[in-house]
Write a protein that holds these residues in place. Structure first.
Motif, PDB file in Angstrom:
ATOM      1  N   ASP A  23       0.828  -1.194   0.000  1.00 28.24           N
ATOM      2  CA  ASP A  23       0.000   0.000   0.000  1.00 28.24           C
ATOM      3  C   ASP A  23       0.870   1.254   0.000  1.00 28.24           C
ATOM      4  OD1 ASP A  23      -1.407   2.283   1.695  1.00 28.24           O
ATOM      5  OD2 ASP A  23      -2.981   1.087   0.770  1.00 28.24           O
ATOM      6  N   ILE A  24       0.623   2.126  -0.959  1.00 31.73           N
ATOM      7  CA  ILE A  24       1.315   3.424  -1.017  1.00 31.73           C
ATOM      8  C   ILE A  24       0.243   4.490  -1.172  1.00 31.73           C
ATOM      9  CG2 ILE A  24       2.958   4.869  -2.266  1.00 31.73           C
ATOM     10  CD1 ILE A  24       4.369   2.358  -3.212  1.00 31.73           C
ATOM     11  N   GLY A  25      -0.021   5.192  -0.089  1.00 32.13           N
ATOM     12  CA  GLY A  25      -1.027   6.257  -0.125  1.00 32.13           C
ATOM     13  C   GLY A  25      -2.404   5.765  -0.499  1.00 32.13           C
ATOM     14  N   GLY A  26      -2.760   4.554  -0.066  1.00 32.02           N
ATOM     15  CA  GLY A  26      -4.096   4.037  -0.302  1.00 32.02           C
ATOM     16  C   GLY A  26      -4.273   3.243  -1.579  1.00 32.02           C
ATOM     17  N   LEU A  27      -3.195   3.051  -2.334  1.00 28.61           N
ATOM     18  CA  LEU A  27      -3.273   2.268  -3.570  1.00 28.61           C
ATOM     19  C   LEU A  27      -2.170   1.214  -3.581  1.00 28.61           C
ATOM     20  CD1 LEU A  27      -3.784   5.037  -6.302  1.00 28.61           C
ATOM     21  CD2 LEU A  27      -5.491   3.356  -5.542  1.00 28.61           C
ATOM     22  N   ALA A 237       8.706   5.913  -0.454  1.00 26.67           N
ATOM     23  CA  ALA A 237       7.601   6.056  -1.401  1.00 26.67           C
ATOM     24  C   ALA A 237       6.329   6.494  -0.687  1.00 26.67           C
ATOM     25  CB  ALA A 237       7.374   4.738  -2.137  1.00 26.67           C
ATOM     26  N   ARG A 238       6.086   5.941   0.491  1.00 22.37           N
ATOM     27  CA  ARG A 238       4.898   6.340   1.241  1.00 22.37           C
ATOM     28  C   ARG A 238       4.995   7.798   1.684  1.00 22.37           C
ATOM     29  NH1 ARG A 238       4.561   0.535   4.468  1.00 22.37           N
ATOM     30  NH2 ARG A 238       3.065  -0.444   3.015  1.00 22.37           N
ATOM     31  N   MET A 244       2.547  14.278  -1.880  1.00 26.19           N
ATOM     32  CA  MET A 244       1.675  14.552  -3.025  1.00 26.19           C
ATOM     33  C   MET A 244       0.289  14.982  -2.549  1.00 26.19           C
ATOM     34  SD  MET A 244       2.679  11.355  -5.460  1.00 26.19           S
ATOM     35  CE  MET A 244       1.162  11.487  -6.390  1.00 26.19           C
ATOM     36  N   GLY A 245      -0.187  14.307  -1.494  1.00 28.29           N
ATOM     37  CA  GLY A 245      -1.490  14.656  -0.962  1.00 28.29           C
ATOM     38  C   GLY A 245      -1.529  16.054  -0.372  1.00 28.29           C
ATOM     39  N   ALA A 246      -0.329  16.551   0.009  1.00 24.07           N
ATOM     40  CA  ALA A 246      -0.248  17.901   0.567  1.00 24.07           C
ATOM     41  C   ALA A 246       0.063  18.939  -0.511  1.00 24.07           C
ATOM     42  CB  ALA A 246       0.813  17.941   1.652  1.00 24.07           C
ATOM     43  N   GLY A 247       0.026  18.499  -1.778  1.00 24.07           N
ATOM     44  CA  GLY A 247       0.239  19.449  -2.868  1.00 24.07           C
ATOM     45  C   GLY A 247       1.523  19.263  -3.630  1.00 24.07           C
TER      46      GLY A 247
END
Length: 250
Positions: A23-27, A237-238, A244-247
């Motif tokens: 799992d990396i950021g939910g995927l 990677a996580r 990425m989620g923070a922009g």
């Protein structure tokens, strides 16, 4: 040209078991790789999977996957096996081989491989290099160095050799990135040949292609993509996905 992108993946990695589904950021990682390949817009994308669990993950995400023999020893073996199922009519004459452990690879990097094959009819295999991350790369045997005859624009070059050894002098080096664009005939010739002497000495399979007389060219990427080979890579990677989620851009 009529390219296809094929991503070989299997669960039996010794340093990071089951890594395609990590799992990396939910995927799952393999789904992230799949989406980056699809974003390149080169052609159809498929995963050549060595395990049913990978097939399920890809199909659940709306992707295409082919189950291949788990006993196949290499990614190129797996790609050819998948091609036999995906394209028995041989419509696709170019195959982009994207490793299943590069979850944030830039789509433009895949396009650069296809562009090299289009621009250079004599090129059998296209690949990718990136600038060194630090001077320590020059003597690190885990960093594969590409020796290139560069084009004047500095964006690509003809490959002369690949090595794990320290190159003479203190000039910057090109790090080889394991992404390949094959003409289908070149991939078949490569797979049909036994491991070559230089390949066995350096433990670099691209040297088999060079010893066969195949022409390799490399496109220059701005930086090496994150590659997940061990638990610390997965942590990185996580962390990147969190950024990425923070922009942070992909």
């Amino acid at each position: 040209m009529n390219p296809i992108v094929v991503i070989p993946a299997r669960m039996a990695a010794t340093r990071l078991p089951d890594k395609p589904l990590a799992d990396i950021g939910g995927l799952p990682m393999i789904v992230r790789v799949l989406r980056q390949a699809q974003a390149a817009g080169i052609g159809p994308v498929a995963v050549a999977a060595g395990d049913v669990a990978i097939v399920h993950a890809v199909r659940q995400a709306g992707g295409q996957a082919v189950l291949t023999d788990p006993a196949l020893l290499s990614g190129s073996d797996r790609i050819l096996a998948a091609l036999e199922a995906l394209d028995p009519g041989r419509r696709h004459d170019v195959v982009i081989n994207l490793q299943g452990d590069m979850p944030f690879v830039q789509p433009s990097v895949l396009g650069a491989c296809a562009d090299l094959l289009s621009a250079h009819p004599g090129c059998d295999i296209a690949t990718v290099v990136a600038p060194e991350a630090s001077p320590a790369d020059r003597s690190n045997p885990d960093v594969v160095k590409a020796v290139l005859a560069m084009e004047q624009d500095g964006l690509s070059g003809r490959a002369l050799y690949f090595t794990r050894s320290t190159l003479y002098g203190d000039a910057p080096i090109w790090r080889h990135i394991g992404i390949y664009g094959y003409r289908r005939a070149a991939l078949e010739a490569f797979n049909a040949a036994p491991p070559s002497p230089l390949e066995k000495r350096e433990k670099l399979e691209q040297l088999r292609a060079m010893e066969l007389g195949l022409n390799l060219r490399a496109a220059v990427a701005a930086e090496a993509p994150i590659s997940v080979d061990n638990p610390s890579d997965l942590d990185a990677a996580r962390a990147y996905a969190t950024g990425m989620g923070a922009g942070k851009p992909a």
